[in-house]
Design an enzyme around this catalytic site. Structure first.
Site, PDB file in Angstrom:
ATOM      1  N   ASP A 131     -38.210 -98.210 -44.410  1.00  0.00           N
ATOM      2  CA  ASP A 131     -38.934 -98.882 -45.487  1.00  0.00           C
ATOM      3  C   ASP A 131     -40.193 -99.528 -44.923  1.00  0.00           C
ATOM      4  OD1 ASP A 131     -37.282 -98.218 -47.532  1.00  0.00           O
ATOM      5  OD2 ASP A 131     -36.358-100.188 -47.766  1.00  0.00           O
ATOM      6  N   GLN A 160     -47.797 -96.811 -48.961  1.00  0.00           N
ATOM      7  CA  GLN A 160     -48.095 -97.675 -50.097  1.00  0.00           C
ATOM      8  C   GLN A 160     -49.519 -97.407 -50.608  1.00  0.00           C
ATOM      9  OE1 GLN A 160     -45.781-101.713 -49.076  1.00  0.00           O
ATOM     10  NE2 GLN A 160     -47.062-101.018 -47.385  1.00  0.00           N
ATOM     11  N   ARG A 179     -41.807 -91.315 -48.755  1.00  0.00           N
ATOM     12  CA  ARG A 179     -41.713 -91.887 -50.098  1.00  0.00           C
ATOM     13  C   ARG A 179     -43.064 -92.515 -50.417  1.00  0.00           C
ATOM     14  NH1 ARG A 179     -38.207 -96.687 -49.859  1.00  0.00           N
ATOM     15  NH2 ARG A 179     -36.436 -95.247 -49.857  1.00  0.00           N
ATOM     16  N   LYS A 182     -46.405 -97.626 -55.056  1.00  0.00           N
ATOM     17  CA  LYS A 182     -47.648 -98.362 -55.301  1.00  0.00           C
ATOM     18  C   LYS A 182     -47.801 -99.494 -54.300  1.00  0.00           C
ATOM     19  CE  LYS A 182     -47.900 -97.374 -60.269  1.00  0.00           C
ATOM     20  NZ  LYS A 182     -48.058 -97.918 -61.627  1.00  0.00           N
TER      21      LYS A 182
END
Length: 302
Positions: A131, A160, A179, A182
């Site tokens: 992450d 991001q 992944r 936003k």
């Protein structure tokens, strides 16, 4: 909207409130967004998702880790979760925050921890997603990803869209499962786009760049306008459905999640669980005012 977002982002960083939250359990409506506090609870939730044709990425929640002891406990919890995925035979993989396993303690120590996790996951052919956290941790996260990739192709990360550097980062990650999001942290204008319109436009731009490539991409959004634009783009450009998936958070837009899976799109739900739910919960409240209503319904239904 901006004031509300800033307020909840500030709360998410309050360590005193985080400590108190562990005593509250999943009260304050967090139970609508967090799949329990133990492995049995999360496995039950994942099995329910699997029954609807939906995969899961599991986050064993934990933040504010500043000691080797805490990081080692977090690592062991993640390893237990990987074992549970294998034992229960569920369709799931892991999402892991590097700060949880010692990034703020020592870089080498964290790298050793994530290597152990990646090795355990590789033994079961389970994917590990690193992450992405705030901008201060971005480069270290990418450095660890590249350090792992030669030995562990089962590891990917998150990009991001609100960061100026993200398009350039994609160039270095063409062969890595990613992944796209936003972005959920508050970053300064020097490093990130600030307006919703600019972020949305860049998000779509990055999605289309990735879909033209060959690596697998997870498109993580609850925005139906973005989703509809992606569906139109993949149809017009004959993008195979096995090259991407949609992702949403546990407890959000559940009917749309089912509908997308039923339409034949690969779909994964981000499923958080554990005692350290507080900071995650606050960031979800910061993202959208509607999330506050969801939390309030959770309190009323207790």
């Amino acid at each position: 909207m901006g004031v509300t977002r800033d307020f909840f982002i500030a709360l998410s960083k309050n360590q005193l409130l985080n400590s108190g939250a562990k005593k509250w359990g999943l009260k304050l409506g967090a139970g609508k967004m967090v799949a329990g506090t133990d492995i049995d609870s999360v496995m039950k939730s994942v099995k329910e998702l699997n029954s609807m044709g939906i995969s899961a990425t599991i986050d064993n929640l934990g933040e504010f880790v500043y000691s080797r002891e805490e990081a080692t406990v977090a690592k062991e919890n993640i390893l237990h979760t990987i074992e549970a995925i294998q034992q229960h035979g569920v369709n799931a993989h892991m999402s892991i925050k590097l700060t949880q396993i010692g990034l703020d303690v020592d870089y080498g120590f964290c790298l050793d921890n994530i290597r152990e996790i990646a090795e355990a996951a590789a033994n079961y052919d389970i994917f590990i997603n690193l992450d992405m956290e705030d901008y201060a941790h971005l480069q270290q996260t990418l450095d660890i990803l590249f350090a792992l990739r030669d030995s562990y192709p089962n590891v990917g990360t998150v990009i991001q869209a609100y960061l100026y550097r993200s398009e350039k980062d994609l160039d270095h990650l063409k062969d890595v499962r990613l992944r796209l999001v936003k972005g959920a942290y508050k970053e300064i204008p020097d490093v990130s786009l600030q307006s919703k319109q600019d972020i949305d436009e860049n998000f779509l731009k990055l999605i289309k760049l990735r879909l033209r490539g060959k690596a697998f991409t997870s498109i993580a959004t609850h925005d139906h306008n973005i989703i509809n634009e992606v569906k139109k783009f993949v149809a017009e450009n004959n993008i195979p459905h096995d090259r991407f998936e949609f992702q949403m958070l546990y407890g959000f837009r559940t009917e749309m999640q089912k509908e997308l899976a039923a339409e034949g799109f690969a779909f994964t739900t981000y499923v958080p669980f554990g005692q350290d739910w507080y900071a995650y919960f606050m960031r979800r409240l910061a993202e959208r005012p509607q999330n506050i209503n969801l939390a309030l319904r959770g309190i009323v239904s207790k």
